[in-house]
Design an enzyme around this catalytic site. Structure first.
Site, mmCIF file in Angstrom:
data_model
loop_
_atom_site.group_PDB
_atom_site.id
_atom_site.type_symbol
_atom_site.label_atom_id
_atom_site.label_comp_id
_atom_site.label_asym_id
_atom_site.label_seq_id
_atom_site.Cartn_x
_atom_site.Cartn_y
_atom_site.Cartn_z
ATOM 1 N N GLY A 1 -0.923 14.795 8.868
ATOM 2 C CA GLY A 1 0.106 13.793 8.703
ATOM 3 C C GLY A 1 1.070 14.126 9.453
ATOM 4 O O GLY A 1 1.431 15.196 10.307
ATOM 5 N N ILE B 1 -8.407 15.124 5.327
ATOM 6 C CA ILE B 1 -9.629 14.372 5.343
ATOM 7 C C ILE B 1 -10.055 13.960 6.946
ATOM 8 O O ILE B 1 -10.993 13.710 7.260
ATOM 9 C CB ILE B 1 -9.564 13.275 4.240
ATOM 10 C CG1 ILE B 1 -11.138 12.620 3.994
ATOM 11 C CG2 ILE B 1 -8.664 12.007 5.109
ATOM 12 C CD1 ILE B 1 -10.879 11.738 3.010
ATOM 13 N N TYR C 1 4.137 2.690 -3.808
ATOM 14 C CA TYR C 1 4.363 4.072 -3.368
ATOM 15 C C TYR C 1 5.753 4.767 -4.226
ATOM 16 O O TYR C 1 5.711 5.729 -4.595
ATOM 17 C CB TYR C 1 4.728 3.871 -1.747
ATOM 18 C CG TYR C 1 5.259 5.197 -1.413
ATOM 19 C CD1 TYR C 1 4.451 6.468 -1.285
ATOM 20 C CD2 TYR C 1 6.540 5.166 -0.727
ATOM 21 C CE1 TYR C 1 5.085 7.427 -0.573
ATOM 22 C CE2 TYR C 1 7.020 6.389 -0.039
ATOM 23 C CZ TYR C 1 6.243 7.605 0.248
ATOM 24 O OH TYR C 1 6.826 8.685 0.616
HETATM 25 N N1 SER Z 1 9.258 6.889 5.232
HETATM 26 C C1 SER Z 1 8.767 6.558 3.898
HETATM 27 C C2 SER Z 1 8.225 5.223 3.937
HETATM 28 O O1 SER Z 1 9.061 4.545 4.799
HETATM 29 C C3 SER Z 1 9.740 6.802 2.795
HETATM 30 O O2 SER Z 1 9.508 7.970 1.820
HETATM 31 O O3 SER Z 1 7.596 4.629 3.238
#
Ligand code: SER
Length: 319
Positions: free
Chosen positions: A13, A37, A144
């Site tokens: 990532g 993955i 998130y």
């Molecule tokens: N860069 C991330 C996002 O925009 C923030 O943790 O989801």
């Protein structure tokens, strides 16, 4: 430090690629096992051991920890804010299951340390948006953000209950040229450089005056390794540290780019990500990280812009 054997989950990532390369420099190539993955990222090829691993497969993770005599895990696999809103339940499952699996392995195998990143997304519209304090109102509105805040509480819990040395920081938007960002609300600040170089124009999905906290990847990687190498008595919170480098709006990053590319033009067409950004801090108070373990940033907007354009020109073969 010499005898550490590190497992990175989510090594392909945006953070994973650079962190893997940096940790291999510090600890030695064979001491850092990269997994994801996805297929191995081209920049990782030839730099050290690589395995395919699903972060949700706790059994496979456990077996790898045993097989490689792992002493530290960096868990970077996650779905970010914008992608997360498209499938909230899946985001919760991926972000939380992977984390709880790794924390359990940490306790069971008495690992030395675990790193798990949090985010400014833990904050929400009820949080004070300027110089957001380390401890404040925390009511995230994205899945998130909810998963990151719950995760912070779990980190603290595992530390208190089982003495697990788990460390974390709340990254702002991360800006990098080596590896691609993945599904965040702050990703415009990477795309804008690429499009400025390729087409001299960019349509931004946030409005011109949307200020967000941001950081150059070099600072984020150095800060992460410094946090992990700090002696345990310096770590005063087992939630996640606020860290900060700069804050800017799309209009300000545009001006910084126009200094180098005067013909660059921007248009604004805000989408669903605008609402996410409007619920996040404009700037962050990171005095606790600075006082406790010596966090310092090096890059501001102009220095970052200079470096991003220089590196991307080479990468995109536009030089
Ligand atoms: N860069 C991330 C996002 O925009 C923030 O943790 O989801």
């Amino acid at each position: 430090m010499k005898n550490e054997k590190i497992l990175i989950i989510g090594a392909c990532g945006q953070i994973g690629v650079e962190l893997t390369l940096a940790l291999r420099k510090v600890y030695g190539s064979d001491q850092v096992i990269a997994t994801d993955i996805r297929n191995e990222h081209p920049l990782l090829k030839g730099s050290g051991p690589y395995y395919s691993l699903n972060a949700l497969d706790a059994v496979a993770t456990y077996e790898l920890v045993k097989k490689e005599s792992i002493t530290q895990i960096y868990l970077l696999a996650a779905l970010l804010s914008a992608t997360g809103e498209k499938d909230p339940k899946r985001t919760w499952d991926i972000n939380m299951e992977s984390m709880l699996g790794v924390l359990d392995i940490g306790v069971q195998e008495k690992l030395n340390k675990i790193y798990w990143p949090s985010s400014i997304a833990v904050f929400g519209p009820t949080t004070p948006r300027d110089h957001t304090p380390q401890q404040t109102i925390v009511e995230p509105r994205t899945v998130y953000g909810i998963s990151k805040y719950a995760g912070e509480l779990w980190c603290q819990y595992y530390h208190q209950r089982w003495g697990l040395d788990v460390r974390s920081m709340r990254y702002p938007g991360l800006i990098s040229w080596k590896s691609e960002p993945g599904g965040g609300t702050t990703d415009y600040a990477v795309e804008i450089y690429i499009e400025a170089l390729k087409k001299s124009k960019y349509t931004c999905f946030l409005s011109e005056s949307t200020y967000l906290p941001m950081m150059y990847m070099d600072d984020a990687i150095r800060g992460t390794i410094e946090l992990m190498e700090a002696s345990a008595d310096k770590i005063k919170t087992r939630m996640a540290y606020n860290i900060s480098a700069m804050s800017f709006s799309p209009r300000e990053i545009t001006s910084a780019i126009q200094y180098h590319i005067p013909e660059f033009k921007i248009e604004y067409n805000p989408d669903f990500r605008q609402q996410i950004a409007d619920g996040w801090p404009r700037s962050i108070d990171d005095r606790a990280a600075r006082a406790d373990w010596g966090w310092q940033h090096e890059f501001d907007l102009n220095r970052m812009t200079y470096d991003m354009l220089k590196q991307l020109k080479k990468k995109l073969q536009l030089a």
